[in-house]
Design an enzyme around this catalytic site. Structure first.
Site, PDB file in Angstrom:
ATOM      1  CD  GLU A  26      -3.539  -0.882   0.315  1.00  0.00           C
ATOM      2  OE1 GLU A  26      -3.383  -1.000  -0.908  1.00  0.00           O
ATOM      3  OE2 GLU A  26      -3.990   0.136   0.847  1.00  0.00           O
ATOM      4  CG  ASP A  84       1.122   5.129  -1.455  1.00  0.00           C
ATOM      5  OD1 ASP A  84       1.425   4.583  -0.378  1.00  0.00           O
ATOM      6  OD2 ASP A  84      -0.060   5.245  -1.852  1.00  0.00           O
ATOM      7  CG  ASP A 114      -7.896   4.748  -5.104  1.00  0.00           C
ATOM      8  OD1 ASP A 114      -7.932   3.590  -4.634  1.00  0.00           O
ATOM      9  OD2 ASP A 114      -6.890   5.480  -5.002  1.00  0.00           O
TER      10      ASP A 114
HETATM   11  O1  RIB Z   1      -2.105   5.352  -0.112  1.00  0.00           O
HETATM   12  C1  RIB Z   1      -3.212   5.702  -0.886  1.00  0.00           C
HETATM   13  C2  RIB Z   1      -3.951   4.484  -1.339  1.00  0.00           C
HETATM   14  O2  RIB Z   1      -4.476   3.819  -0.218  1.00  0.00           O
HETATM   15  C3  RIB Z   1      -5.137   4.752  -2.225  1.00  0.00           C
HETATM   16  O3  RIB Z   1      -4.807   4.843  -3.577  1.00  0.00           O
HETATM   17  C4  RIB Z   1      -6.085   3.629  -1.874  1.00  0.00           C
HETATM   18  O4  RIB Z   1      -6.249   2.704  -2.899  1.00  0.00           O
HETATM   19  C5  RIB Z   1      -5.506   2.966  -0.626  1.00  0.00           C
HETATM   20  O5  RIB Z   1      -4.915   1.771  -0.911  1.00  0.00           O
END
Ligand code: RIB
Length: 307
Positions: A136, A243, A12
């Site tokens: 993702e 998350d 990030d």
């Molecule tokens: O949910 C947060 C995450 O979304 C971040 O850490 C970034 O990498 C994206 O995937």
């Protein structure tokens, strides 16, 4: 019972800005940092910190070694990570003065997961195990199908949202975790009850969590529905709050805790997360979450972290 997270790992690149950059504007950031993230990695770290046994599968690309090391430091099993010859997935994150974020993702290594890798990894898991997924990674539909056919419980956070997600067979999914935006994208509705009614009618076996930031979160199953208030907190950075919620909620579920307790520990954990900067680095320990029973304690956690 084990948890397999077939998930993303990102570097990030975080930019602290006064406001999100506008079309045609060049904007100076107040601060810039590089930190571990990715929805998959964040969820695995949250699961492990909460006390779950979690295996993270996915791809480590060029520059991503520190992400594997971070998972291992947190007690996440990494033997199903593969090395690939492509740039590590990464995210460019703007965080504004209110703590809100906006994110540009580059899939990179996360989009190099093959069907063969999925088949090989799933050979090590069985019907008692759970599979955690976000959007993702490559071959998401294949992962869902394979895991569901094995009898695993599949948990999906359909983020970032893409049109193909509307066509998934949600009968193959046990738990769907969405925020308000994803709920609207999926059902066209914004109110939690309406979102649930649409999904429940089409997919009777599906359970739903809908998170709404400071407005709390709903949990719906065919037996019960629960509303959980958000713990009030001074927002520093909302990155990884969802998350963290996912990880702490699922740890509770897989340990057989009552739904209400799962929701409460998830809400506490994500409140602490938003009171701190960063993604994986902002996820609290189980002890921090356990000790948090009042607003005063939350202020203390926030203060201690800032000192
Ligand atoms: O949910 C947060 C995450 O979304 C971040 O850490 C970034 O990498 C994206 O995937």
């Amino acid at each position: 019972m084990r948890i397999l997270n077939f998930g993303s790992l990102n570097l990030d690149y975080v930019y602290q800005v006064e406001h999100f950059v506008q079309p045609g504007e060049t904007l100076a950031a107040r601060e810039q940092k590089m930190a571990p993230g990715g929805k998959g990695l964040n969820q695995s770290v949250a699961l492990a910190k909460a006390g779950a046994e979690v295996f993270h599968a996915g791809c480590i690309g060029i520059g991503g070694e520190m992400l594997q090391a971070l998972l291992e430091e947190n007690g996440v099993h990494t033997e199903y990570l593969c090395k690939v010859d492509g740039l590590q997935g990464n995210a460019m994150i703007q965080v504004d003065s209110t703590g809100e974020n906006c994110i540009i993702l580059y899939g990179g290594s996360n989009r190099m997961i093959t069907k063969e890798q999925i088949d090989e990894t799933l050979e090590h898991f069985s019907a008692e195990d759970w599979m955690v997924l976000q959007n993702e990674v490559s071959n998401l539909e294949y992962m869902i199908d394979k895991a569901a056919k094995k009898g695993m419980k599949v948990v999906l956070n359909p983020s970032p949202f893409e049109a193909f997600l509307e066509k998934l067979d949600y009968n193959q999914i046990s738990w769907l975790l969405v925020n308000e935006v994803e709920a609207r994208q999926l059902t066209g509705k914004t109110k939690a009850d309406a979102v649930w009614n649409i999904l429940h009618e089409k997919y009777p076996g599906l359970c739903l969590i809908m998170t709404m930031g400071a407005d709390g979160a709903y949990c719906f199953t065919s037996q019960e529905s629960i509303y959980q208030e958000a713990f009030p907190v001074e927002t520093v950075d909302t990155t990884a709050a969802g998350d963290t919620f996912t990880g702490y909620f699922l740890q509770g579920m897989t340990k057989g805790l009552p739904l209400k307790e799962c929701m409460e520990q998830a809400a506490k954990a994500s409140a602490i997360c938003v009171s701190r900067e960063g993604a994986a680095g902002a996820i609290p320990t189980k002890a921090e979450v356990k000790n948090l029973s009042s607003r005063e304690e939350l202020d203390d956690v926030t203060r201690t972290d800032a000192e």
